[in-house]
Design a protein around this motif. Structure first.
Motif, mmCIF file in Angstrom:
data_model
loop_
_atom_site.group_PDB
_atom_site.id
_atom_site.type_symbol
_atom_site.label_atom_id
_atom_site.label_comp_id
_atom_site.label_asym_id
_atom_site.label_seq_id
_atom_site.Cartn_x
_atom_site.Cartn_y
_atom_site.Cartn_z
ATOM 1 N N ILE A 148 1.298 7.715 -9.130
ATOM 2 C CA ILE A 148 1.703 6.703 -9.502
ATOM 3 C C ILE A 148 0.905 6.407 -11.070
ATOM 4 N N ASP A 149 1.265 5.833 -11.963
ATOM 5 C CA ASP A 149 0.722 5.389 -13.220
ATOM 6 C C ASP A 149 -0.135 4.004 -13.162
ATOM 7 N N TYR A 150 -1.059 4.125 -12.653
ATOM 8 C CA TYR A 150 -2.048 3.038 -12.677
ATOM 9 C C TYR A 150 -1.940 1.745 -13.471
ATOM 10 N N ASP A 151 -1.885 2.328 -14.893
ATOM 11 C CA ASP A 151 -1.897 1.015 -15.668
ATOM 12 C C ASP A 151 -0.674 0.390 -15.793
ATOM 13 N N ARG A 152 0.431 1.307 -15.699
ATOM 14 C CA ARG A 152 1.837 0.525 -15.810
ATOM 15 C C ARG A 152 2.081 -0.595 -14.589
ATOM 16 N N TYR A 153 1.251 -0.405 -13.599
ATOM 17 C CA TYR A 153 1.406 -1.447 -12.493
ATOM 18 C C TYR A 153 0.369 -2.400 -12.297
ATOM 19 N N ALA A 154 -0.531 -2.439 -13.180
ATOM 20 C CA ALA A 154 -1.581 -3.265 -13.269
ATOM 21 C C ALA A 154 -1.397 -4.671 -13.077
ATOM 22 N N GLY B 154 0.643 -1.284 -0.036
ATOM 23 C CA GLY B 154 -0.004 -0.020 0.249
ATOM 24 C C GLY B 154 0.740 1.037 0.069
ATOM 25 N N VAL B 155 2.087 1.244 0.720
ATOM 26 C CA VAL B 155 2.849 2.302 0.894
ATOM 27 C C VAL B 155 3.693 2.754 -0.563
ATOM 28 N N PHE B 156 3.633 1.771 -1.199
ATOM 29 C CA PHE B 156 4.531 2.102 -2.403
ATOM 30 C C PHE B 156 4.385 3.240 -3.313
ATOM 31 N N GLU B 157 2.850 3.544 -3.336
ATOM 32 C CA GLU B 157 2.465 4.615 -4.208
ATOM 33 C C GLU B 157 2.811 6.021 -3.541
ATOM 34 N N SER B 158 2.732 5.861 -2.193
ATOM 35 C CA SER B 158 2.998 7.130 -1.470
ATOM 36 C C SER B 158 4.331 7.444 -1.838
ATOM 37 N N PHE B 159 5.514 6.509 -1.503
ATOM 38 C CA PHE B 159 6.615 6.768 -1.610
ATOM 39 C C PHE B 159 7.127 7.236 -3.016
ATOM 40 N N TYR B 160 6.411 6.651 -4.239
ATOM 41 C CA TYR B 160 6.576 6.960 -5.505
ATOM 42 C C TYR B 160 6.248 8.616 -5.592
ATOM 43 N N GLU C 254 7.156 -16.550 -8.713
ATOM 44 C CA GLU C 254 7.276 -17.266 -9.873
ATOM 45 C C GLU C 254 7.338 -15.764 -11.065
ATOM 46 N N THR C 255 6.658 -14.728 -10.711
ATOM 47 C CA THR C 255 6.738 -13.566 -11.803
ATOM 48 C C THR C 255 7.848 -12.689 -11.312
ATOM 49 N N GLY C 256 8.412 -12.729 -10.194
ATOM 50 C CA GLY C 256 9.192 -11.842 -9.624
ATOM 51 C C GLY C 256 8.554 -10.480 -9.485
ATOM 52 N N THR C 257 7.476 -10.485 -9.050
ATOM 53 C CA THR C 257 6.581 -9.065 -8.824
ATOM 54 C C THR C 257 6.198 -9.117 -7.474
ATOM 55 N N TYR C 258 5.766 -7.990 -7.081
ATOM 56 C CA TYR C 258 5.038 -7.492 -5.729
ATOM 57 C C TYR C 258 3.435 -7.294 -6.409
ATOM 58 N N LEU C 259 2.564 -7.940 -5.736
ATOM 59 C CA LEU C 259 1.355 -7.525 -6.207
ATOM 60 C C LEU C 259 0.834 -6.038 -5.910
ATOM 61 N N TRP C 260 0.012 -5.642 -6.755
ATOM 62 C CA TRP C 260 -0.217 -4.004 -6.391
ATOM 63 C C TRP C 260 -1.796 -3.680 -7.215
ATOM 64 N N VAL C 261 -2.399 -3.250 -6.580
ATOM 65 C CA VAL C 261 -3.986 -2.679 -6.909
ATOM 66 C C VAL C 261 -4.188 -1.105 -6.240
#
Length: 422
Positions: free
Chosen positions: A284-290, A270-276, A322-329
């Motif tokens: 944050i660009d919502y589409d980029r991290y969908a 959750g805090v990722f977008e605040s730090f961004y 598996e994907t090497g990504t952190y979930l974000w919504v």
């Protein structure tokens, strides 16, 4: 001859009778008209009396309305040149930056006007006049006061406060810029203030009279908070730098107890977008991290602001190996239940140096929706480096203060359920 005299006599009587009937009809019609007019005037007077009792959409003197709109238009003309030269194309919604709002305020300040802005932690210029007016109101003295507000669109609100010794009224004039860059008055209203309060911290809060059920289907929120007394400059800058982008919704960095000995309960996803926003100065660009956030980008940004390791992040946050990504919504109805507290603005009110670049900031949540200038107080510890960068080291909330905070919802349900079950 006798019959002619009789005929003339009857003819005159008939004419006289017709005249009397006509006159009677005229008198009756006039009586009805006067009665109807009287009833209309009584109805209008009753309607006005009822409207004054309601306190909103009050009838406004023509001259007062004209003067208010002319003064507002004149103020718009004063900032016109500055406004037209601003690069409003930088934002898709035409919203001015805090710096641009301040620049427009400075123009009106030079004219001796009392003016505030829509920018965060806005300083009210020439605020002393407003404080003196409120002090007079508290002493029961009649008076008027005009306050201008530069809106995020670059338009102006001209608010004239009028105190009659008993009640406070507001003449509110709203102006915007047309597509051709000309000032346009969009509305002027006259309303009684239901209640008002000037706090020790220097906030004016008040609620305007407004339609209520059953007249309307939903309760109208007509409450307002205005910062009168400016913040200390040091605290304003610390607020902008350390807490503004965090707020109290979407992450729990400011609304939970944590420190470097236990970083497991922070909502990293959750805090990722605040730090961004803090780092890049944009949302944050919502589409980029969908489809998630690549591990390197996520970890690099989080570790810039928090003393946490990659291994800890992959353990504490929602990470897909598996994907090497952190979930974000993005924050929405599925993962956030709106609260008035969540809309609060954090402001630093004290700063204590602890050595080695560490500051303990006393932060208070200003909840404008509840007209509360201290909805919660907490201690935030940050550590600054020589280059001006900093990290968060902990947040402390007393049990009494924590009771004021709604239970936090993590961005992802799984993490929320795990934390809740501990």
């Amino acid at each position: 001859m006798g019959s002619k005299k009789i005929y003339r006599k009857y003819a005159m009587l008939i004419v006289l009778l017709i005249l009397l009937i006509g006159l009677s009809g005229i008198m009756l019609s006039r009586d009805r008209e006067e009665h109807s007019q009287s009833k209309g005037e009584e109805a209008e007077a009753t309607e006005q009396t009822e409207q004054w009792e309601k306190g909103y959409n009050l009838p406004l003197d023509t001259k007062k309305k004209k003067d208010a709109e002319e003064e507002c238009s004149a103020a718009m003309e004063r900032i016109s040149s500055q406004y037209q030269n601003m690069d409003k194309g930088n934002t898709s919604d035409g919203v001015l930056s805090d710096e641009e709002i301040v620049a427009l305020k400075d123009v009106l300040k030079e004219d001796g006007l009392t003016v505030t802005g829509a920018d965060a932690y806005s300083t009210m210029e020439n605020y002393e006049t407003m404080e003196d007016f409120l002090a007079d109101c508290q002493d029961g003295k009649e008076g008027t006061m005009v306050l201008y507000k530069v809106k995020s669109s670059g338009g102006l609100n001209r608010t004239e406060f009028e105190y009659d010794g008993e009640d406070l009224y507001v003449v509110d004039t709203i102006s915007e810029w047309s597509g051709d860059g000309e000032p346009v008055i969009s509305s002027t209203s006259y309303t009684r203030v239901k209640w008002w309060n000037y706090t020790e911290k220097g906030w004016l809060s008040y609620e305007l009279c407004a339609p209520q059920p059953p007249e309307v289907t939903e309760v109208v929120d007509a409450s307002t908070m205005i910062r009168i007394r400016p913040m200390e400059e040091t605290y304003r800058e610390l607020s902008r730098k350390c807490v503004l982008a965090l707020g109290y919704q979407g992450n729990n960095l400011l609304c939970s107890n944590w420190n470097t000995s236990d970083l497991s309960r922070l909502d990293y996803n959750g805090v990722f977008e605040s730090f961004y926003e803090m780092k890049y100065g944009t949302i944050i660009d919502y589409d980029r991290y969908a489809d998630g956030i690549k591990a390197e980008e996520f970890e690099s940004l989080i570790m810039e602001y928090l003393p946490v390791t990659k291994d800890e992040l992959r353990d504490y946050a929602e990470y897909d190996a598996e994907t090497g990504t952190y979930l974000w919504v993005r924050l929405g109805t599925g993962n956030y239940s709106p609260t008035t507290f969540g809309t609060s603005i954090p402001e630093v009110v004290e700063a204590e140096e602890k050595g080695n670049g560490i500051l303990e900031l006393t932060v208070q949540a200003v909840c404008m929706a509840a007209c509360n200038d201290n909805a919660m107080t907490h201690k935030l510890t940050v550590q600054f480096s020589d280059d001006g960068t900093f990290q968060y080291l902990g947040n402390e909330i007393s049990e009494e203060e924590l009771a004021k905070v709604p239970e936090y919802q993590y961005r992802f349900g799984k993490q929320w359920e795990e934390a809740d079950g501990e």
